[in-house]
Motif scaffolding. Structure first.
Motif, short mmCIF file in Angstrom:
data_model
loop_
_atom_site.label_atom_id
_atom_site.label_comp_id
_atom_site.label_asym_id
_atom_site.label_seq_id
_atom_site.Cartn_x
_atom_site.Cartn_y
_atom_site.Cartn_z
N GLY A 146 122.84 -36.90 63.09
CA GLY A 146 123.27 -36.77 61.70
C GLY A 146 122.10 -36.92 60.75
N HIS A 147 122.40 -37.06 59.46
CA HIS A 147 121.36 -37.17 58.44
C HIS A 147 120.42 -38.34 58.76
CE1 HIS A 147 119.43 -37.93 54.58
NE2 HIS A 147 119.76 -36.70 54.26
N PRO A 148 119.11 -38.16 58.57
CA PRO A 148 118.18 -39.24 58.88
C PRO A 148 118.45 -40.55 58.13
CG PRO A 148 116.98 -37.20 58.62
CD PRO A 148 118.40 -36.92 58.22
N ALA A 149 118.84 -40.48 56.86
CA ALA A 149 119.18 -41.68 56.08
C ALA A 149 118.25 -42.85 56.43
CB ALA A 149 120.64 -42.06 56.32
N TYR A 179 110.04 -38.63 67.40
CA TYR A 179 109.49 -37.27 67.47
C TYR A 179 110.49 -36.25 66.97
CZ TYR A 179 111.53 -35.73 72.02
OH TYR A 179 112.37 -35.34 73.04
N GLU A 180 111.77 -36.46 67.21
CA GLU A 180 112.76 -35.51 66.69
C GLU A 180 112.78 -35.53 65.16
OE1 GLU A 180 116.58 -36.16 68.53
OE2 GLU A 180 115.95 -35.16 70.38
N PHE A 181 112.66 -36.71 64.57
CA PHE A 181 112.59 -36.80 63.11
C PHE A 181 111.33 -36.10 62.60
CE2 PHE A 181 110.89 -38.93 59.35
CZ PHE A 181 111.85 -38.55 58.43
N PHE A 182 110.19 -36.40 63.21
CA PHE A 182 108.93 -35.78 62.77
C PHE A 182 108.99 -34.26 62.87
CE2 PHE A 182 106.01 -39.66 63.86
CZ PHE A 182 106.57 -40.37 62.82
N VAL A 183 109.49 -33.75 63.99
CA VAL A 183 109.60 -32.30 64.16
C VAL A 183 110.44 -31.72 63.02
CG1 VAL A 183 110.72 -30.50 65.58
CG2 VAL A 183 109.25 -32.21 66.66
N GLY A 197 110.07 -28.08 61.75
CA GLY A 197 110.65 -27.56 62.99
C GLY A 197 112.17 -27.59 62.95
N PRO A 198 112.77 -27.33 64.09
CA PRO A 198 114.23 -27.31 64.17
C PRO A 198 114.83 -28.70 63.90
CG PRO A 198 113.26 -27.12 66.37
CD PRO A 198 112.13 -27.05 65.39
N PRO A 199 116.08 -28.74 63.45
CA PRO A 199 116.72 -30.01 63.08
C PRO A 199 117.20 -30.82 64.29
CG PRO A 199 118.27 -28.22 62.74
CD PRO A 199 116.95 -27.59 63.17
N LEU A 200 116.28 -31.14 65.17
CA LEU A 200 116.63 -31.86 66.40
C LEU A 200 117.30 -33.19 66.10
CD1 LEU A 200 113.31 -31.31 68.42
CD2 LEU A 200 115.43 -29.96 68.52
N TYR A 201 116.73 -33.93 65.16
CA TYR A 201 117.26 -35.26 64.85
C TYR A 201 118.67 -35.15 64.26
CZ TYR A 201 117.58 -40.06 63.27
OH TYR A 201 117.99 -41.34 63.09
N SER A 202 118.83 -34.34 63.25
CA SER A 202 120.13 -34.22 62.58
C SER A 202 121.19 -33.67 63.52
CB SER A 202 120.03 -33.32 61.35
OG SER A 202 119.29 -33.97 60.35
N ASN A 203 120.83 -32.75 64.39
CA ASN A 203 121.80 -32.20 65.33
C ASN A 203 122.33 -33.27 66.26
OD1 ASN A 203 121.56 -29.65 64.26
ND2 ASN A 203 120.24 -28.88 65.88
N ARG A 204 121.51 -34.24 66.59
CA ARG A 204 121.90 -35.28 67.54
C ARG A 204 122.48 -36.52 66.85
NH1 ARG A 204 119.22 -39.49 70.19
NH2 ARG A 204 117.27 -38.94 69.17
#
Length: 169
Positions: free
Chosen positions: A92-95, A74-78, A83-90
């Protein structure tokens, strides 16, 4: 040689322009600027995945805690949908290709993943049907992008380095 995006389009049946139609609209904002629809979708999806009747498919996810898988998704999808960069903030880059490298991302696994995602989308009422269609095109294309990346990595391991026998001893 085909690019990964070209292979993804060919194998998924989704043109890149349709896959990335999610970028034409800020889906996060359209869905009310809340993470809840994405949490609902990811929870619904992973409940299906972890209860899949096919052991081979469930085993792909066996090393992950369901709660972690839900949050990562869900953080990646957001993030990916405006939406805000929840995934990257936690994390790093989605890669995506690199993060999925440890898993057997095959055509069969992609189709099974997509089966569950379609069911999850269909049973998430907080997402508008037109948005669901855009999301599914993105998911279908991305699933086969990961298959292409997996195959590329496997082929790279099978091809010996042309300099292997020319290196100084």
């Amino acid at each position: 040689m085909q690019s990964l995006q070209q292979k993804a389009s060919e194998w998924s049946g989704v043109a890149a322009s349709d896959a990335f139609a999610i970028d034409e609209t800020n889906i996060f904002n359209v869905l009310g600027g809340s993470i809840e629809p994405f949490v609902d979708l990811s929870t619904n999806f992973y409940n299906r995945v972890y209860n899949d009747e096919e052991e081979w498919f469930r085993s792909i996810f066996a090393r992950s805690r369901k709660e972690d898988a839900i949050r990562n998704q869900y953080e990646f999808f957001v993030q990916r949908m405006g939406g805000p960069p929840l995934y990257s903030n936690r994390k790093g880059h989605p890669a995506l290709i690199g993060r999925h490298r440890p898993f057997p991302v095959t055509h069969e696994a992609a189709e099974r993943w997509l089966h569950h995602m379609q069911q999850a989308l269909d049973s998430t009422p907080s997402i508008d049907p037109a948005i669901k269609a855009k999301m599914m095109n993105f998911f279908r294309h991305t699933a086969f992008f990961l298959v292409a990346g997996n195959e590329m990595a496997r082929e790279a391991k099978e091809v010996p380095c042309k300099h292997k026998n020319k290196l100084p001893v």
